[in-house]
Write a protein that holds these residues in place. Structure first.
Motif, PDB file in Angstrom:
ATOM      1  N   MET A   1       0.986  -0.950  -0.497  1.00 63.89           N
ATOM      2  CA  MET A   1      -0.167   0.008   0.037  1.00 63.89           C
ATOM      3  C   MET A   1       1.147   1.339   0.280  1.00 63.89           C
ATOM      4  O   MET A   1       1.629   2.054   1.299  1.00 63.89           O
TER       5      MET A   1
ATOM      6  N   ARG B   1       0.911   5.160   0.827  1.00 62.81           N
ATOM      7  CA  ARG B   1       0.686   6.007   1.673  1.00 62.81           C
ATOM      8  C   ARG B   1       0.457   7.243   1.144  1.00 62.81           C
ATOM      9  O   ARG B   1       1.446   7.770   0.244  1.00 62.81           O
TER      10      ARG B   1
ATOM     11  N   THR C   1      -5.245  -1.977  -0.653  1.00 59.01           N
ATOM     12  CA  THR C   1      -3.989  -2.776   0.128  1.00 59.01           C
ATOM     13  C   THR C   1      -3.417  -3.989  -0.513  1.00 59.01           C
ATOM     14  O   THR C   1      -4.900  -5.023  -0.520  1.00 59.01           O
TER      15      THR C   1
ATOM     16  N   HIS D   1      -2.018  -7.570   0.828  1.00 59.49           N
ATOM     17  CA  HIS D   1      -1.127  -8.086   2.190  1.00 59.49           C
ATOM     18  C   HIS D   1      -1.424  -9.844   2.513  1.00 59.49           C
ATOM     19  O   HIS D   1      -2.437 -10.598   1.982  1.00 59.49           O
TER      20      HIS D   1
ATOM     21  N   ASP E   1       4.957  -0.154   1.900  1.00 57.23           N
ATOM     22  CA  ASP E   1       3.728  -1.030   1.718  1.00 57.23           C
ATOM     23  C   ASP E   1       2.976  -1.736   3.373  1.00 57.23           C
ATOM     24  O   ASP E   1       2.347  -2.778   3.070  1.00 57.23           O
TER      25      ASP E   1
ATOM     26  N   THR F   1       0.262  -2.307   6.447  1.00 56.49           N
ATOM     27  CA  THR F   1      -1.245  -2.902   6.200  1.00 56.49           C
ATOM     28  C   THR F   1      -1.591  -2.348   7.820  1.00 56.49           C
ATOM     29  O   THR F   1      -1.113  -2.110   8.328  1.00 56.49           O
TER      30      THR F   1
END
Length: 351
Positions: A1, A3, A10, A12, A189, A191
């Motif tokens: 993800m 920011r 997203t 994960h 990245d 989450t």
């Protein structure tokens, strides 16, 4: 993800791993190997884990094919070649690593070359056992790669194994784990899951570490610290590393420096460098560490009785700019874009 306001999706991912944690978990390693159906184990152990490795070897009995007790920091490819020769001579089909990052890194390197399953039994808080990351050193250069196949499929955490850690290693290894959690908070990245785990890991380490330093024989504190380090390792597995880890890799590979002590030296400096550019991470650290997280981390680092400056590790001051240039030439993702002058200034403060 990524920011920021433009973030939409997203992603994960969770690595498949079986984790055993608690006092006495080490005694279940042989049963776990039997459950896996493996018959010829290569046991990799650091010298400091020799007693526990002996217990595992005895429990494995006829399943123990060979033992390699000479792993080295930063996983030199020459050492891996020697371990590979032992594994091939013994027709090993599984590798069990017990010790710190040196043993676990070597087991990853052997597994990467053979496809053998891994069981990791960490005796420090380094976190490598949870990650799909392998850093190997050749000719003074450390190269890091990431692949889900590199992650051990089974991890055994036993806080009893950490009771014999010297206070200096306890501190530096826990600071290593703390760095994993802190960098996860500003990772591009990150989450909701890694944010939650990293925040809990920071709070747990900062709470348990002073207690363990004051009472190294206290098993409850050791257990809490190991559990928090586990969460930090999960964060390291699921997010991309930034400037802090890149500096540790470049400095460690170039000057053959101790990895955990580097983390202890680096973390507060990199936090001060990055936090003004990472407001979400800063807010979470304020909740976990208090109003001045940089000061809280720096205060712990000052409790180290070993080297606390790069100069004490014999790093030449006139090569700091060279390190900064190498970092800036291929930067890891970082909230504050690094430039040569700023990184050199950071390193000079450490020196």
């Amino acid at each position: 993800m990524e920011r920021g306001a433009d973030a939409r999706v997203t992603v994960h991912e969770t690595l498949a791993a079986r984790v055993l944690i608690g006092p006495g978990a080490c005694d279940l390693v042989a049963d776990e190997i039997a459950r896996l159906g493996e018959r010829r184990v290569l046991l990799v152990a650091t010298p400091s884990a020799g007693t526990a490795a002996g217990r595992i070897a005895d429990a494995l009995g006829s399943r123990l094919a060979a033992r390699f007790d000479r792993p080295a920091p930063h996983t030199p490819v020459a050492v891996t070649a020697r371990a590979m020769a032992v594994a091939e001579d013994a027709s090993a089909d599984c590798v069990v690593a017990i010790g710190g990052g040196s043993a676990i890194g070597l087991a990853k390197a052997v597994s990467a070359r053979t496809g053998m399953p891994q069981v990791a039994v960490p005796t420090t808080y380094a976190g490598s056992e949870m990650t799909p990351v392998l850093g190997e050193t050749e000719d003074g250069v450390k190269t890091t790669r990431r692949d889900p196949a590199l992650a051990p499929g089974m991890i055994v955490y036993d806080p009893v194994l950490t009771l014999s850690m010297p206070s200096g290693l306890t501190l530096t290894s826990a600071m290593n784990a703390l760095a994993h959690a802190v960098e996860a908070l500003w990772a591009p990245d990150a989450t909701l899951v890694t944010d939650a785990l990293a925040t809990e890991a920071v709070a747990g380490i900062l709470d348990a570490l002073p207690e363990v330093l004051d009472d190294p024989s206290g098993l409850p504190g050791r257990g809490r610290l190991q559990s928090a380090a586990w969460l930090a390792g999960v964060c390291l597995a699921q997010t991309r590393m930034g400037l802090h880890h890149q500096l540790a890799h470049v400095l460690g590979g170039a000057f053959d420096l101790p990895h955990a002590e580097l983390h202890t030296m680096l973390l507060a400096h990199v936090m001060a460098f990055n936090l003004p550019w990472a407001p979400e991470a800063s807010a979470r650290l304020n909740r976990a560490a208090g109003p001045d997280p940089v000061a809280a981390v720096a205060g712990l680092a000052r409790r180290h009785k070993g080297p606390t400056r790069l100069s004490a590790l014999q790093v030449p001051r006139d090569r700091l700019r060279e390190v900064a240039e190498r970092v800036v030439a291929a930067p890891y993702p970082n909230p504050r874009p690094p430039d040569v002058d700023a990184v050199t200034e950071l390193l000079d403060a450490m020196w």
